[in-house]
Design an enzyme around this catalytic site. Structure first.
Site: not given
Ligand code: AP5
Length: 214
Positions: A14, A88, A127, A161, A172
């Site tokens: 994402k 979410r 990552r 992270r 997660r």
């Molecule tokens: P990346 O693009 O970083 O993936 P992502 O989907 O953004 O993954 P996240 O881990 O950031 O999502 P998340 O939802 O767990 O975390 P968030 O920060 O929202 O890609 C991942 C890796 O793969 C990278 O190294 C990239 O280079 C590689 N890659 C990407 N695309 C590729 C491809 N096509 N092929 C090969 N490699 C590829 O949330 C973190 C925490 O915050 C949550 O756990 C929660 O505690 C809290 N939080 C955040 N939002 C909320 C909410 N709305 N409600 C409640 N809690 C929340």
């Protein structure tokens, strides 16, 4: 103006695709994960309150994230918003609908980035991000340049992270399936959902999203 949600489990890509859309289409990325990490880095009371919850891989309360999103939506975005990691829960989805309606805005697409769970461990544990500009890297699929400098901004600040480990990832994923995956049915019923293959190369995923956006 186009407003979209990128929906998918941790590591689905994402953030990677949201960054591309901000560069190529002038859209504004609203990542609640980034906002919460920023609050932690600033040492705010809210940041301290959520630090352990995030490290464990659990979701923070709807109230906190809806408040963060409300502030950002009020700032407006000419090119439209990319909601990354929000909503979410069904409560967050309802709140987003209301916030957009209050601003006279609508949702144009919800894009599910479908991935196989087995691929996520490698994506998450490999990552890193640039501390200077937030560019997303991966030890194997998108490594840092040999000189250790970010190809985007030249910084050498490599960030990993606290929740990018196998234990937190299990939580997660469980949170995703229990609380977030019901949103697929919710948006399908509204006629907004399109699923794309998040396991393809970054470029192929980019093209698939472009096709949805037109
Ligand atoms: P990346 O693009 O970083 O993936 P992502 O989907 O953004 O993954 P996240 O881990 O950031 O999502 P998340 O939802 O767990 O975390 P968030 O920060 O929202 O890609 C991942 C890796 O793969 C990278 O190294 C990239 O280079 C590689 N890659 C990407 N695309 C590729 C491809 N096509 N092929 C090969 N490699 C590829 O949330 C973190 C925490 O915050 C949550 O756990 C929660 O505690 C809290 N939080 C955040 N939002 C909320 C909410 N709305 N409600 C409640 N809690 C929340």
């Amino acid at each position: 103006m186009t407003n979209i949600i990128l929906l998918g489990p941790p590591g689905a890509g994402k953030g990677t695709q949201a960054r591309h859309l901000t560069d190529s289409r002038g859209m504004v990325q609203l990542s609640t994960g980034d906002m919460l990490r920023e609050a932690q880095a600033n040492g705010s009371e809210m940041g301290k309150k959520v630090a352990d919850v995030i490290a464990r891989g659990e979701l923070v309360t709807d109230e906190i994230v809806i408040g963060l999103i409300r502030e950002k939506i009020a700032e407006g975005a000419e090119g439209g918003f990319i909601f990354d990691g929000f909503p979410r829960t069904l409560g967050q989805a309802d709140a987003l609908g209301e916030l957009l309606a209050e601003m006279g805005l609508s949702l144009d697409a919800v894009i599910e980035m479908a991935v196989d769970d087995a691929a996520l461990v490698a994506r998450i544990t490999g990552r890193s991000t640039c501390g200077g500009c937030g560019e997303v890297y991966h030890d194997e699929t998108k490594p840092w340049a040999a000189d250790g400098k970010c190809t985007n901004c030249g910084s050498t600040d490599v960030k990993r992270r606290a929740d990018d480990n196998e234990d937190s990832l299990k939580t997660r994923l469980m949170e995703y399936y229990k609380k977030t995956s019901p949103l697929l049915g919710y948006y399908y019923a509204k006629g907004d959902l399109t699923s794309i293959d998040g396991l393809s190369s970054m470029e192929a995923v980019r093209d698939d999203i472009a096709k949805v956006l037109g």
